[in-house]
Design a protein around this motif. Structure first.
Motif: not given
Ligand SMILES: Cc1cc2nc3c(=O)[nH]c(=O)nc-3n(C[C@H](O)[C@H](O)[C@H](O)COP(=O)(O)O)c2cc1C
Ligand code: SF4
Ligand code: FES
Lengths: 168, 421, 824
Positions: B49-63, B314-319
């Motif tokens: 279930g790993l998804r890309g962490r670059g931003g788009a969250g696309f499933p890595t294995g599928v890619k 990419s989960a860069s959370v700016i508060v």
């Protein structure tokens, strides 16, 4: 002198990274190598790289023009590139920059009269948790300075000044 | 819980080859090369279930499975451009846990049949690149990279390639252009890199964090990974926390952790104890999330954040706290995108420039309604027209800022950012 | 045949080949989707975003692979939320495209507004005004009022020279990259690029000299705004004031179709003058391109040296006389000469002119001599390329051999088209004794020594990789030239080429056969009509009555001047005053080809018409008419009033012209891409070809005649004595020939006279690169600058033709250091 003559080992290593039929790929690392001379890239250096890679000098110049870390003009020996982007600015980067300008007596984009420091505002450097921060780009490369204060920065500039006097 | 990605926080000196090896390093890579078929590796990653962490969250294995096997050679490119304002996780991984990342690159390369992989680092990561070059040399020395690995026919070389100051090179096709020695301008897609990538050959581009997950997934199995996080977003994520927060930094947490947990438990709360006004969960490209008590209890995973009208990216959370006005923020983001627009396509090149003038006018002329309306209009007019997502990104904060925080754009708005603590 | 697909665009059904782009498919059914960056001659990049349309594709059932149907049984369509670019999306079956829906129109309008935010809107003073896609589109759909504050517009430089021929207006540029891509993809001279990025992106050229390409003018045609202009035309006129007339370029054997744009001009005393030369579409000849020489070298007809009155020598001086008197005097001299008449004419003349000249010579039983240094046109007449030959259709399966020619310098548009054929997959074999620009695109480069041309060509049939590529090719074409060769050398080479083509059955069909890279536009025509060169020209002129037409032997070579001085009588017929007219007994002034009509035969043996563009200079007549008048006085009746009638007579008389007439040559057929018509997105106003695509001459092989090829004559090898070099002639595009010298702009590009030596020869003679030396050839000395070329052999010195030193064939030369000049 051509890069291949001056840095034979480096040039060879760089070219070895890419398939021989795609040696144009080496243009970016070769530009960094050329920038070791005085921190900027001359038209002659661009021509030299163009010849090495068998591309046009315009194609080399177009790459220099696109990327902000390549310079085609001589400016300060050290480029102090302060991140004033959103996350850093939320932690006081703008004020840090303002004070720095006042202390150095120059505006953003200007060079100190002794030619040592060019002060630049840059976009995010991936050190948002360690603001205020800047990087120093010089002929030798790039160095990060994080969690900075104005005092610490002025001390650093003093050290740089001294080192340069000694070298001279 | 022990770390999956930021393992240097558990294991001192894991950035040395010996320590890394002692802690199971390269066993996953050796296992896949000697015991698994490339397709099996891909299947395992799919199942995790790993998804890309670059931003788009696309499933890595599928890619990976899109890679065109009729055309050779194949390439893997690790995206270490990390230039989204607010993102600083890949740097920590590479600086402190380099071998796990490189092993991840190696596993991905084997899975897609690549014999050469490039790590594309932003130019500012000059030192990191030098450091990685050393680590790569050590791996070659130790027989983990090079020809005929582990006595098989599989060979692999990893090379670093430094960018030189261009956010757009994080976009995968611009990155490929950059490696090819050209200006980092995105290509028209399709064709996608899996078909037409580096040098026109099938190529997989993955983020550093994505790749760093692989050794542990291959070592511990897909189920182990899938059991962490949420059904939609498996596993753990490094959240880069920044902005008006007491303890900014990287936090590796399972998907599904709430905003409140991240900001208060881990980040130590907001500066000066102020309330959270808004959250930008994906850096400068984010839509604004209007923060209230209910929102703070929402889970951070791809699906949930979407229900809030934003993307986790990419989960860069700016508060952002209540001392900060949104028009000030979008002034920053617009300037960023104007500076980083590559200039290839009209709406982004002209639109970011126009927006920059408008936001400057707005901040100078006390927020004339006409200019605010025009700014919103220009941003909307850019949407759905640009060649690559950067143009789109530049409008997210503008549109959601004006729509969701209208009071910050009223003539009465005098609020500016206060001096930080 | 490629698969056909059917789709619907704005309700119209269209069936087109698979892979075609939506924008082109729309064009087929008369729908012009606005574009700026897209150009049908280049790869799509989708960057300007102007061609936004809605595209729906039938939804497919994953399991069955069949389209999903709606309630009414029609396939369900899937539209992306984003608009899509018509220029990057290929068509597919069942696709539905809306180019005019509310959404699509809104997208196009929005994009246009973005473009205009940075545009200066200075149409009233812009050279492109009146033929500008951006202007047209703005008129049609643009916002009435700018929402972008004018004060905040970028202000940029408006007169940036990219080189000496092309200027850039940075404000007008819309960053479509058409110019950059043209130079890179089409021309193969990547000398333009973008500097900076984002809104600061600007076109630059860093080459030295700036914009170093002989194709540079084309970028001004394809620039969709007025950002690129030529130094020649900028501020010269407004496009709507210009009239157009169809013509053929007369600078080289390619025969590019061009348009002369003319205007009556106060500046020129109210005369109608040519303001610019533009390409005219002929997909089989020049597509929509021309080279800079063709574009800028038209000024010679305006030269101050133009002759306008017949002159007859009286008491040793040339004085003005009436046409009647001049013609009578010339006719009498010719009548008297009979067999001793030598007509010496060049391939600058039209077919009609040459035919009348040849008829006159035949009637007098005199000689018709072609003034040239290159032989073999009679062989090309036998085995020239077949009807329907088109470099544009050559790709995989075709082999193109270029031997003893530097196409970039000698026939630039062939260079461009051969290069593109190679990039499409044709096998290109370049055989030359030195490096040429075409080498980069060759599958095989053969480097031979000067003198080994014939052997090299014979080796094309030997077993091996190169031999297989030639012998087994489905189609094969050989282009031969005269790099380093004189008349006998090039004749031998042509014979060898004809033989190998014939032996391998690469003749008598399209995309097969021989092409001569001639020095003049109509050399092949002259050969067809029966002109032949003389090996010993000086000897052939001695004591004869010489009728020199369109040539300046006396100016080219002192030995020929001497020979003419020793002739019995000289009649010189020319456009300009030359060394030859100066020594003639009678001078007859003629019209420039821009002032009259006629036809040229290209190197590919295509006959094409040119039409009068400007009124003739008072007192002048077309060559064929002058010849007819002179002939009449000599008792020979030749057609002298109508060029087309001369052509008809020629078609009766000369086999390869059989069946052709002016009407045939003026025929047109639809061409792809469509670059004319109502919209201007693909370029200027002059592309459309309404005046004829020309027609092929037949070849003996094409007519399936029996013929025998001559044996290759052995050429005596020159072995220079010690301390001497073998000087070999090479051709330069910008030489001191009359057309370039009188064109102010190109003049700057001629450069100094130079010679090229191998480094070791330079060392042997103690000279260095950049040094000025004295070269002596056949008694003539000239100061020249030394260039070093590692690719030539050691005992050789390259001497460019028409650069001051008389050289028509390899000869012995001696070298002396004249004076040391600083090495650059
Ligand atoms: C403008 C832009 C900037 C990007 N910057 C980055 C970046 O800095 N790092 C990154 O990993 N991905 C970045 N991406 C995403 C990449 O294009 C790509 O989707 C990603 O590298 C794929 O890796 P993943 O599947 O592992 O996420 C960016 C995308 C865009 C459009
Ligand atoms: S959206 Fe911006 S960054 Fe992307 S191609 Fe267009 S101009 Fe370049
Ligand atoms: S994007 Fe289609 S014509 Fe420019």
């Amino acid at each position: 002198m051509s890069l291949a003559k001056k840095y034979p080992k480096e040039v060879k290593q760089i070219l070895a990274k890419y398939p021989p039929e795609h040696k144009r790929s080496a243009v970016m690392p070769l530009l960094y190598l050329a920038q070791r001379e005085g921190g900027y890239i001359t038209k002659e250096a661009m021509q030299d790289i163009a010849d090495t890679l068998e591309i046009s000098v315009t194609d080399v110049g177009a790459v220099v023009g696109f990327y902000t870390l390549y310079h085609d003009k001589k400016e300060g020996k050290y480029r102090m590139q302060v991140c004033t982007d959103l996350p850093c600015a939320l932690r006081g980067a703008d004020q840090f920059m303002e004070t720095l300008c006042a202390n150095l007596g120059i505006k953003v984009g200007e060079t100190t009269p002794d030619g040592l420091i060019t002060l630049e505002a840059v976009t995010c450097l991936a050190a948002c948790d360690k603001a205020p921060m800047f990087q120093i780009q010089s002929a030798e490369g790039i160095e990060y300075h994080e969690d900075m204060t104005v005092d610490k920065t002025m001390e650093l500039i003093e050290t740089l000044k001294k080192a340069n006097v000694e070298v001279k | 819980m022990s770390y999956v990605l930021l393992r240097h926080r558990d294991i001192p000196d894991i950035n040395t080859l010996n320590v890394y090896k002692k802690n199971g390093g390269f066993e996953a890579f050796k296992k896949v090369v000697t015991k698994m078929k490339p397709g099996e590796v891909t299947d395992t990653v799919k199942a995790s279930g790993l998804r890309g962490r670059g931003g788009a969250g696309f499933p890595t294995g599928v890619k990976w499975s899109f890679i065109d096997n009729k055309i050779w050679p194949h390439y893997v490119v690790a995206n270490a451009d990390e230039s989204e304002p607010g993102t600083f996780k890949d740097r920590e991984i590479m600086e402190s846990n380099p071998f796990q990342f490189l092993e991840g690159v190696a596993i991905a390369s084997y899975a897609v049949g690549a014999n050469a992989a490039y790590v594309y680092l932003r130019g500012e990561f000059w030192q990191v690149a030098k450091f990685l070059d050393e680590k790569i040399a050590e791996m070659e020395e130790a027989g983990y990279l090079g020809e005929k690995l582990f006595g098989t026919d599989y060979s692999l070389h990893i090379y670093t390639h430094l960018g030189a100051g261009a956010y757009i090179c994080g976009e995968e096709t611009a990155m490929l252009e950059s490696i090819e020695g050209k200006r980092g301008m995105p290509r028209i897609r399709p064709p996608f890199p899996a078909v037409y990538g580096l040098y026109g050959k099938p190529t997989v581009v993955n983020n550093v964090e994505t790749l760093t997950n692989l050794p542990m997934i291959l070592a511990n199995g897909a189920d182990w990974y899938k059991n962490m996080g949420t059904p939609d977003s498996a596993g753990v994520k490094v959240f880069s926390l920044s902005g008006r927060i007491r303890k900014p930094g990287n936090y590796e947490l399972p998907f599904g952790t709430t905003f409140r947990q991240l900001i208060y438990e881990h980040g130590g709360g907001v500066l000066d104890g102020r309330p959270v006004k808004a959250i930008m969960p994906a850096g400068a490209s984010s839509s604004f999330i209007v923060a209230d008590e209910k929102v703070l209890d929402m889970q951070m995973d791809y699906a949930t954040v979407r229900t809030l009208g934003a993307d986790l990216g990419s989960a860069s959370v700016i508060v952002i706290d209540d001392t900060v006005s949104i028009d000030w923020i979008i002034n920053k983001t617009i300037h960023f995108f104007k500076h980083e627009s590559c200039g290839k396509c009209t709406p982004c090149r002209e639109g970011t420039y126009w927006m920059m003038h408008l936001i400057e006018d707005i901040r100078d002329d006390k927020h004339s309604t006409a200019n605010v309306d025009l700014l919103l209009n220009v941003a909307r007019q850019m949407q759905n027209k640009c060649l690559c997502p950067l143009g789109e990104f530049s409008t997210m904060a503008v549109v959601t800022g004006i729509e969701r925080f209208p009071q910050d754009f009223k003539e009465s708005n005098k609020q500016v950012l206060t001096e930080p603590a | 045949m490629t698969k056909q697909v059917t789709l619907t665009i704005d309700g119209k059904q269209v069936t087109v080949p698979d892979g075609m782009l939506v924008v082109d498919a729309a064009k087929e059914v008369g729908i012009d989707i606005p574009v700026f960056c897209y150009h049908p001659k280049m790869e799509p990049v989708g960057m300007c975003r102007q061609c936004l349309v809605e595209i729906g594709r039938p939804m497919m059932d994953r399991a069955t692979g069949k389209p999903i149907l709606d309630d009414k049984g029609a396939p369900k369509l899937q539209f992306l939320p984003k608009l899509e670019t018509a220029c990057t999306n290929p068509v597919s079956d069942g696709m539905v495209v809306y180019t005019q829906s509310e959404k699509a129109k809104a997208g196009q309008k929005a994009n246009l507004e973005f473009l205009l935010t940075s545009h200066p809107l200075d149409c009233p003073i812009c050279d492109k005004g009146g033929e500008c896609p951006l202007q047209n589109l703005t008129m049609a759909h643009g916002p009435g009022k700018s929402r972008f504050l004018y004060d905040e517009k970028m202000h940029l430089a408006k007169n940036v020279p990219l080189g000496d021929l092309i200027f850039l207006d940075q404000e007008r540029c819309i960053q479509c990259a058409r110019c950059i891509r043209f130079q890179d993809e089409v021309a193969g001279d990547a000398v333009l690029g973008f500097d900076e990025r984002g809104r600061s992106t600007q076109i630059v050229s860093l080459s030295d000299p700036g914009f170093d390409s002989v194709f540079s003018g084309n970028t001004t045609d394809i620039c969709p705004v007025g950002a690129l202009t030529t130094a020649d035309f900028r501020f010269g006129a407004r496009p709507w004031e210009l009239s157009s007339s169809a013509s053929i370029c007369s600078q080289c054997p390619v025969g590019c179709n061009i348009t002369f744009n003319t205007r009556r001009e106060a500046m020129s005393d109210g005369r109608i003058v040519i303001k610019r030369v533009m390409p005219r579409q002929n997909e089989e000849v020049n597509e929509i391109w021309i080279c800079d020489k063709g574009r800028f070298a038209y000024h010679y007809a305006e030269s101050e040296k133009r002759l306008s009155k017949p002159l007859v020598r009286k008491d040793g001086k040339l004085s003005r006389v009436s046409w009647d008197a001049a013609a009578r005097a010339a006719g009498e001299a010719i009548a008297k000469a009979k067999k001793d008449l030598v007509v010496l004419a060049s391939g600058r003349l039209s077919n009609e002119d040459l035919f009348n000249l040849k008829s006159l010579a035949d009637q007098m039983e005199g000689k018709a001599v072609l003034y040239t240094h290159m032989g073999g046109g009679d062989l090309v007449s036998l085995v020239g390329v077949g009807q329907g030959t088109n470099f544009g259709s050559m790709g995989e399966g075709s082999t193109i051999v270029v031997v003893a020619s530097d196409l970039y310098e000698e026939a630039p548009i062939w260079y461009l088209r051969v290069k593109q054929a190679a990039q499409r997959g044709a096998t290109l074999i370049v055989a030359n004794p030195r490096e040429t620009k075409l080498d980069r695109f060759a599958s095989f480069v053969i480097r031979y020594s000067y003198g080994d041309e014939v052997k090299t060509v014979h080796d094309l049939t030997k077993k091996g990789k190169i031999g297989d590529a030639f012998v087994k090719a489905e189609n094969a074409v050989i282009l031969f030239g005269s790099d380093g060769l004189g008349l006998d050398g090039s004749t031998a080479l042509a014979t060898a080429c004809a033989r190998v083509l014939s032996d391998t059955e690469h003749i008598g069909k399209p995309n097969n056969g021989l092409i001569g890279v001639w020095p003049r536009a109509n050399d092949q025509g002259a050969w067809e009509i029966g002109f032949r060169p003389e090996e010993n020209l000086a000897g052939a002129l001695k004591g004869k009555t010489v009728y020199v037409v369109g040539a300046d032997p006396a100016g080219d070579n002192p030995a020929l001047a001497k020979a003419l001085n020793g002739a019995e009588f000289v009649v010189a017929q020319d456009l300009l005053e030359t060394e030859t007219t100066k020594l003639a007994d009678i001078v007859l002034p003629v019209q420039a080809y821009t002032e009259r009509e006629g036809t040229f035969t290209s190197g590919e043996r295509r006959v094409q018409r040119f039409y009068p563009a400007v009124p003739a200079l008072d007192g002048t007549k077309p060559d064929f008419a002058v010849t007819s008048q002179v002939a009449k006085e000599a008792g020979v009746i030749l057609e002298g009033t109508s060029a087309s009638v001369v052509f008809d007579i020629m078609a009766e008389d000369v086999k390869s012209f059989a069946g052709l007439n002016y009407a045939r040559l003026a025929e047109v057929k639809p061409q792809w891409p469509i670059v004319g018509r109502g919209d201007l997105y693909y370029g200027g106003t002059t592309y459309e070809n309404k005046h004829g695509l020309g027609a092929w001459l037949s070849s003996a092989a094409g007519r399936s005649e029996k013929f025998t090829l001559p044996r290759v004559q052995k050429v005596e090898e020159l072995r220079p004595k010690e301390k001497k070099l073998l000087a070999v002639p090479v051709t330069k595009l910008y030489d001191r020939g009359v057309t370039v010298e009188s064109a102010k702009l190109l003049n700057q590009r001629i450069g100094e006279a130079f010679i090229a030596l191998h480094p070791s020869a330079a060392e042997q003679f103690g000279v260095e690169a950049g040094e000025r030396v004295k070269l002596s050839l056949d008694g003539v000395s000239e100061d020249v600058v030394v260039k070093i070329d590692e690719t030539i052999s050691t005992g050789v010195v390259l001497v460019p033709r028409s650069m001051g030193l008389p050289i028509s064939a390899p000869t012995e030369a001696s070298l002396k250091v004249a004076k040391k000049v600083a090495v650059r």
